[in-house]
Design a protein around this motif. Structure first.
Motif, PDB file in Angstrom:
ATOM      1  N   GLU A 107       0.867  -1.173   0.000  1.00  0.00           N
ATOM      2  CA  GLU A 107       0.000   0.000   0.000  1.00  0.00           C
ATOM      3  C   GLU A 107       0.905   1.225   0.000  1.00  0.00           C
ATOM      4  O   GLU A 107       1.777   1.360   0.858  1.00  0.00           O
ATOM      5  N   SER A 108       0.699   2.105  -0.966  1.00  0.00           N
ATOM      6  CA  SER A 108       1.577   3.266  -1.117  1.00  0.00           C
ATOM      7  C   SER A 108       0.766   4.544  -1.284  1.00  0.00           C
ATOM      8  O   SER A 108      -0.427   4.506  -1.573  1.00  0.00           O
ATOM      9  N   GLY A 109       1.456   5.665  -1.096  1.00  0.00           N
ATOM     10  CA  GLY A 109       0.840   6.969  -1.264  1.00  0.00           C
ATOM     11  C   GLY A 109       0.560   7.692   0.036  1.00  0.00           C
ATOM     12  O   GLY A 109      -0.061   8.748   0.040  1.00  0.00           O
ATOM     13  N   PHE A 110       1.030   7.142   1.151  1.00  0.00           N
ATOM     14  CA  PHE A 110       0.769   7.783   2.444  1.00  0.00           C
ATOM     15  C   PHE A 110       1.338   9.198   2.513  1.00  0.00           C
ATOM     16  O   PHE A 110       0.763  10.071   3.146  1.00  0.00           O
ATOM     17  N   SER A 111       2.475   9.424   1.854  1.00  0.00           N
ATOM     18  CA  SER A 111       3.098  10.749   1.902  1.00  0.00           C
ATOM     19  C   SER A 111       2.287  11.804   1.156  1.00  0.00           C
ATOM     20  O   SER A 111       2.492  12.992   1.351  1.00  0.00           O
ATOM     21  N   THR A 112       1.333  11.377   0.327  1.00  0.00           N
ATOM     22  CA  THR A 112       0.513  12.335  -0.425  1.00  0.00           C
ATOM     23  C   THR A 112      -0.777  12.705   0.297  1.00  0.00           C
ATOM     24  O   THR A 112      -1.518  13.569  -0.173  1.00  0.00           O
ATOM     25  N   LEU A 113      -1.052  12.042   1.426  1.00  0.00           N
ATOM     26  CA  LEU A 113      -2.272  12.364   2.173  1.00  0.00           C
ATOM     27  C   LEU A 113      -2.166  13.778   2.749  1.00  0.00           C
ATOM     28  O   LEU A 113      -1.110  14.173   3.244  1.00  0.00           O
ATOM     29  N   THR A 114      -3.256  14.515   2.686  1.00  0.00           N
ATOM     30  CA  THR A 114      -3.218  15.886   3.178  1.00  0.00           C
ATOM     31  C   THR A 114      -3.339  15.971   4.688  1.00  0.00           C
ATOM     32  O   THR A 114      -2.969  16.971   5.278  1.00  0.00           O
TER      33      THR A 114
END
Length: 141
Positions: A107-114
């Motif tokens: 699961e990726s994309g945590f750094s893009t969460l606002t």
């Protein structure tokens, strides 16, 4: 700095076709991943996963390559549609191994969460540990 990725590999003593079905068919998913599952199994198809304690998580199918790869975007928090800033990408990769299946979940994309990045990583690291243990138990029963 927040990690961007949660990853787990699980060896499952079941044929790859059974593992694929358990990941992609509503009737199987709701046996190990929450209480509710709706999956329109095609790129762009809608997904809903429901938990009594957490609400309903909405998603959109990204890739379907039976029986080796399935991915979707899903939204955080519950009851919202996935969009940039509130979504992560879940990718399942299946390969045959020792008469069973090796399942890799990334699961990726945590750094893009606002918002809530750190909590999301923590929650989903623990969540995938528990849910994938339930998947293995379901398939090996």
């Amino acid at each position: 700095m927040v990690t961007d990725t949660v990853r787990r590999d699980v060896a499952i003593a079941a044929p790859i076709e059974r593992v694929w079905a358990a990941l992609t068919e509503d009737k199987h998913v709701q046996e190990w991943f929450g209480e509710e599952a709706e999956i329109d199994l095609r790129p762009g198809g809608a997904i809903v996963f429901g938990w009594t304690a957490y609400g309903r998580n909405h998603g959109v199918v990204e890739a379907v390559e039976p029986p080796h790869r399935f991915s979707y975007w899903w939204a955080r928090p519950s009851d919202t549609d996935p969009a940039p800033g509130n979504r992560t990408l879940v990718e399942f990769t299946l390969s045959e191994q020792d008469g069973g299946t090796l399942l890799r979940v990334v699961e990726s994309g945590f750094s893009t969460l606002t918002e809530g990045k750190e909590q999301a990583v923590q929650d989903n690291t623990q969540g995938w540990q528990q849910e994938l243990d339930e998947l293995r138990a379901y398939l090996e029963a």
